[in-house]
Every structure is written in structure tokens, then in C-alpha cells.
Design an enzyme around this catalytic site. Structure first.
Site, PDB file in Angstrom:
ATOM      1  N   HIS A   4     152.657  36.142  31.911  1.00  0.00           N
ATOM      2  CA  HIS A   4     151.848  36.879  32.868  1.00  0.00           C
ATOM      3  C   HIS A   4     152.395  38.287  33.100  1.00  0.00           C
ATOM      4  CE1 HIS A   4     150.503  32.808  34.838  1.00  0.00           C
ATOM      5  NE2 HIS A   4     149.835  33.071  33.725  1.00  0.00           N
TER       6      HIS A   4
ATOM      7  N   HIS B 198     147.716  32.934  38.568  1.00  0.00           N
ATOM      8  CA  HIS B 198     147.482  33.193  37.155  1.00  0.00           C
ATOM      9  C   HIS B 198     146.526  34.384  37.069  1.00  0.00           C
ATOM     10  CE1 HIS B 198     149.387  29.320  35.870  1.00  0.00           C
ATOM     11  NE2 HIS B 198     149.193  29.117  37.164  1.00  0.00           N
TER      12      HIS B 198
END
Length: 599
Positions: free
Chosen positions: A530, A573
């Protein structure tokens, strides 16, 4: 399920646009890039738009479309397959940096996690100097992208957008212990509010699945079919750099197009927009002469715009896994992953291909988002963790605006600091040993360590970006990982979850002392893939690369629209934020094209 005839017609339709020059050239056909291009196609029907994607289309690739095959395309031809430099605080290990090289980008490869961070985290964007960016704006944009199917009336969902979204229809039996176990440990339930700016609690989260054929929904198969004939998508077309007009005095640089790696020049009448992601958008800026003069000169690039923040501020979620061998009577998902040619997995795939209920419908469902007050009983105290973060922030000569904002988040109980996920299969650091498992993944939401990504110097031979996240360079991050893993063990040892398993495979019963926890955490820490922040939306004085209109500082018509602009890592996320950024970016570009002044 997408058929071959459909995909060929689709590609022919988006390829039937006017030829060079284009009005808008977008670099990167990924999560944000295709969403943005589609909105521009609809909103500016008289403009000609081109998307250049380095990878293939792969619209019928099962490893992308089948929810239960999530993650199986990582490391494949659809992945850039980057790695970090040797990380000093990980015993000189390198860490994979998986990035999508395919239409749909990294959201074509990910685990279909579809969530949102706390409202305060999006409000922080405006507080850091970006007028017009806040929770309400991003919520509206993320809901515009969403097309939720199902009953969840208490939460914030869009129901008319392109990205299909629903709850899993397959919930393995072991996951039924998830919510009662966490609630027994004092974690509140949050089944109908986790997407509305308050993610704290334990819940099942939705996932980006199209229930028509139970396939992954992403920008390639859900946004692009909405585009008009004024949008062209070229795959297998890697871009080398952005071209600029000759500068006159101190005027901002004006982008005139891009040059492909094969030397082809493509002109852009109005704008060039980079949507290549947090690893490659800064690299494209550097290849184009925008960045730190020392980095550019070392690579043999003539500096055009000195911009210190390009490639800096690299942030990523870090994680560890507690893995447990379950009892013989407990079903797991392991056979679908590690024995995919076996009889059971083959039958389940046959059922999925026939459109029937199948274990391959399943993807991650069981989440909890926690602040340290939920976690730190009998472990490192919350006050100690905050003190370590403060010490990390003050270790440099000047505390950055990013560090100060992370400290604000640490003191705000509405902002998660730990994500805990339950998976019904082996997700360990070691090799799969055979058998059936459950895994508790703990991930730190706001690590204090920050790093960089830059183009390699001339003559290095690799051609790949130099990615140095500086993992665990802050003691806060080490202790946070340990606290998360200890809490995961507490969860596993609490009924009813405790009744599921017979042995702890990782870290293992032998890990008990503080030194043993530390050694295990540094030896097994992984990334959640990420990365953000490397083209940060901040004032230039604070290390920013783009302004609130996503225009690169020092340029007139070069924008960046992807997760690289996120200034502070979110407790979520990233795909929902990527779609939200694309929707806001589309509005900014369309208003500029219509002559609307953005304040």
C-alpha cells in the site's frame, strides 16, 4: 464472466477514437487512471482522450476475475515485480513491491478489500493545505464510484456507480467465531457503520465483487464499458517521459505530450495526467526533469523543475501473521490455494465457471480496526507507544507536517492504529507446511518510518526504481508490530476462536520473551503493498509535489491522479481512495476545461 467476444468488441470500441494529437493523455491504465479517463470521456464528449498502459488487457484472465484466486497473479506477468533495497532494520532482507502491470492496475491483483478510513484522515488533507479536500468530498466521490448490492442500510454506500460491491456469500465456518471473540475482548461491533467515517470495531467488510457472475469488479471491466468513442486505450505502451514546450522566462512548464519507450511521441493539446502509482509516477516526473537536482543529475537528466518532494515520503502498511493449525474437523480454504489441481478445488472451480455457488466465490471478509486502547492491555502501553512515536518524530532537525499529523491520529481514538484480519488459510512468512490453517494478520496503520523511491543513476544497469521504504527505522514501528502480534495471540487464545486450533505455527509457542518477539517481528515483517505519498498533495514548502488541483508544482498542465498524492497513509486498503481521487480529479479537469475557476 467476461467472454472473449465481448472483450474484443470492447477493446475495438475504445480504440475507435480520433488520432494523435489528443486533448488529454493519461499515463497508466490502472485503478485511478481508467476511472478518471472514463469520467473525462463522459464529461467532455468533444475531447479526445488517450490512456497508455504498459501492460496487457487480460480481461479474461481467471487469476484476476475469480475472487477466490485473489493474490495468485502477484509475481506474474501482470506484476511489475519490484523489490526494495536491502532493509537495514530487517536483517538486510528485501521486500517484494507488487504493482499491477495490467489494465485495472493493482486493483486487478489485490485481495478485493473494500473499506474506508476514519473521517479525520481525509479531513487532514485539507488541514495540510489542500483546499477542497476533506471527508465529505471524498465520501461523495467514493460513493459515486460504488454500486453496492445487498442489505446494509445503516452504512454509507453508493448504489449507482461502476464498481460492484457486496458481502461475501461464502463465509467459512471458522469465521463465525470472529465477531464473538473480538467482542469478548472489548472490541465493539461495527456491522453497519464501518464505511461512514468511523471504522473502529469488528465487522464483516464488503468486497468488490460483481454478483452477476460473481467476478472481481475493477476499473477495467466496470468503468471502461461506460466510456464513449472519444476514449482510446493502448496497452503494452510503456511511457518514457513527459515532453514540455520551451520555457519562457519563469513561466510554469507546459506539457505538450509524452514519449514512449520505443521513441514514439504522442501530443496532448490540453493536459498530461500521470496515474502510474506511487512507485512510477515519481519516476516519470524524474525522467522528465522534475525532482531533486542531485537525483536527476546522477541519472543524466537535465533538471527542469527542482522539486525536493518527488519520490520522498514513501509510506506503507507493515504486517505480521499469527498462523494456527486448525483441528481436523475444521474446514479451511487451503486446498483452493495449495492444492488447486486436486479433486475438491477442481470441482469448486467447475462450479464457479458454471455460475454456481463455489468456495472460489470467497475472499477476505473478517476485519477489525482498532486503536491502541483496545490492544495494549498486558502489552506495551498506549502511552509508551505514543512516546516512541513522538521520539521518532523529533529525531530529525525539524518535525515534518506528516509526522505531526500522525501524532494527532495517535491521540484520536476514532482513528485506527491496528488492522486485524482473519483468514481461513495459511498466510505465513514460512513455506506452507501442508494441512489446514487459520491466520490472524495484524497491520500497522500509521508507521512512523518513511522512505523514498527514485530513478536509478546512469550506468546502474537495472533500470528499475530504487525503492527504500526504511522499514522499521522507527522504534515505534517495531513495538507496534509486537503489540499487534501479541494481541493476535490473545485473540486466538480466546473462546470461541480458541476451540478451532491445535497448534500455533507462527510465531510459535517458543516466542515468549521481548527479545524473541523482536527477533521474530523483524525476521517476518511483510508489506501490505500500500505505498502512498511519493507525489504528495502538499504545499511545496512542506515537501509537496502537487497542489490541491493535482497540478505538479512548477507546471501549468501536468497532473498526478493516483495514490501517490495521498500525503498521510490511511487506515484502510487503498482502492476506495484511488477511485475517490479519480472522481475528484475528473471533476477538477472537467471544470478547468469548461473555464470554471476552482477555489
Amino acid at each position: 464472466m467476461l467472454g472473449k467476444n465481448w472483450s474484443l468488441v470492447f477493446l475495438a470500441a475504445v480504440g475507435a477514437a480520433a488520432k494523435d494529437p489528443y486533448d488529454y493523455v493519461l499515463v497508466g491504465g490502472g485503478t485511478a487512471g481508467l476511472a478518471l479517463a472514463t469520467r473525462l470521456s463522459i464529461g467532455l464528449p468533444n475531447s479526445q482522450i488517450l490512456v497508455l498502459e504498459a501492460g496487457p488487457a487480460a480481461l479474461d484472465e481467471l487469476r484476476i476475475n475469480v475472487p477466490g484466486l485473489r493474490g495468485s497473479a502477484l509475481g506474474s506477468i501482470y506484476d511489475w515485480n519490484f523489490t526494495t533495497t536491502a532493509q537495514e532494520h530487517l536483517g538486510n532482507r528485501t521486500i517484494d513491491v507488487n504493482r499491477g502491470k495490467v489494465l485495472g492496475g493493482s486493483a486487478a491483483l489485490n485481495y478485493l478489500c473494500y473499506d474506508r478510513a476514519a473521517a479525520a484522515e481525509y479531513d487532514a488533507w485539507g488541514q495540510l493545505g489542500n483546499s477542497g479536500w476533506n471527508w465529505n468530498v471524498m465520501l461523495a466521490a467514493m460513493m459515486k464510484a460504488e454500486n453496492f448490492t445487498g442489505a446494509d442500510d445503516g452504512d454509507k454506500h453508493g448504489r449507482t456507480g461502476p464498481i460492484r460491491n457486496t458481502f461475501n456469500r461464502v463465509i467459512p465456518e471458522m469465521l463465525t467465531t470472529w465477531k464473538p471473540t473480538l467482542k469478548k475482548l472489548g472490541v465493539p461491533g461495527n456491522d453497519e457503520g464501518s464505511l461512514g467515517g468511523n471504522p473502529i470495531g469488528v465487522m464483516y467488510q464488503p468486497t468488490n465483487i460483481d454478483t452477476t457472475h460473481w467476478t472481481r469488479s475493477n476499473s477495467a471491466n466496470s468503468y471502461l464499458p461506460l466510456a464513449g468513442p472519444n476514449l482510446e486505450v493502448r496497452t503494452n505502451s510503456p511511457v518514457a517521459r513527459v515532453e514540455f514546450a520551451k520555457r519562457v522566462g519563469s513561466e510554469p512548464l507546459r506539457a505538450t505530450g509524452v514519449v514512449l519507450e520505443d521513441g514514439t511521441t504522442i501530443l496532448a493539446r490540453r493536459e498530461v495526467i500521470l496515474s502510474a502509482g506511487a512507485v512510477q509516477s515519481p519516476g516519470l516526473l524524474e525522467m522528465s526533469g522534475i525532482g531533486q537536482p542531485a537525483v536527476l543529475s546522477a541519472a543524466g537528466i537535465t533538471p527542469l523543475v527542482p522539486l525536493a518532494g518527488v519520490g520522498e515520503n514513501y509510506q506503507d502498511h507493515i504486517r505480521t501473521s499469527n498462523v494456527y493449525r486448525v483441528k481436523p474437523n475444521i474446514s479451511s480454504f487451503d486446498a483452493m490455494i495449495f492444492d488447486s489441481n486436486g479433486a475438491f478445488a477442481t470441482e469448486q472451480m467447475r462450479q464457479w465457471l458454471a455460475g454456481n455457488y463455489s468456495w472460489y466465490d470467497y475472499t477476505t471478509a473478517a476485519y477489525s480496526f482498532l486503536n491502541w486502547g483496545h490492544v495494549t492491555s498486558n502489552t506495551t502501553s498506549e502511552a509508551t507507544l505514543i512516546s516512541l512515536a513522538e521520539r521518532s518524530a523529533s529525531s530529525s532537525n525539524t518535525t515534518s507536517v506528516i509526522d505531526r499529523k500522525k501524532l494527532d491520529f495517535l491521540r484520536d481514538p476514532s482513528v485506527p492504529q491496528l488492522e486485524l484480519i482473519m483468514e481461513s488459510n495459511f498466510v505465513g512468512a514460512g513455506a506452507y507446511p501442508g494441512g489446514s490453517f487459520m491466520t490472524l494478520i495484524s497491520s500497522i496503520m500509521h508507521p512512523m518510518s518513511r522512505g523514498s523511491v527514485h530513478m536509478p543513476p546512469a550506468g546502474s544497469g537495472s533500470g528499475k526504481p530504487i525503492i527504500d521504504p526504511g522499514y522499521l527505522s522507527s522504534e515505534y514501528d517495531v513495538q507496534a508490530l509486537i503489540a499487534g502480534a501479541k494481541f493476535a495471540r490473545r485473540v486466538a487464545q480466546t473462546e470461541p476462536m480458541a476451540a478451532l486450533w491445535e497448534a500455533e505455527a507462527e510465531p510459535g509457542a517458543g516466542v515468549q520473551t521481548e527479545q524473541q518477539w523482536r527477533d521474530w517481528a523483524t525476521a517476518t515483517m511483510g508489506s501490505f503493498y500500500h505505498p502512498v505519498g511519493t507525489c504528495a498533495m502538499l504545499p511545496e514548502r512542506d515537501g509537496g509535489v502537487v497542489d490541491a488541483s493535482l497540478v505538479v508544482h512548477g507546471t501549468a498542465n501536468l497532473r498526478v491522479a493516483d495514490c501517490s498524492v495521498i500525503p498521510v497513509l490511511l487506515s484502510a486498503h487503498l482502492q476506495t481512495a484511488a477511485y475517490g481521487i479519480a472522481e475528484v480529479a475528473a471533476d477538477l479537469v472537467i471544470r478547468a476545461a469548461r473555464g470554471v475557476v476552482v477555489v
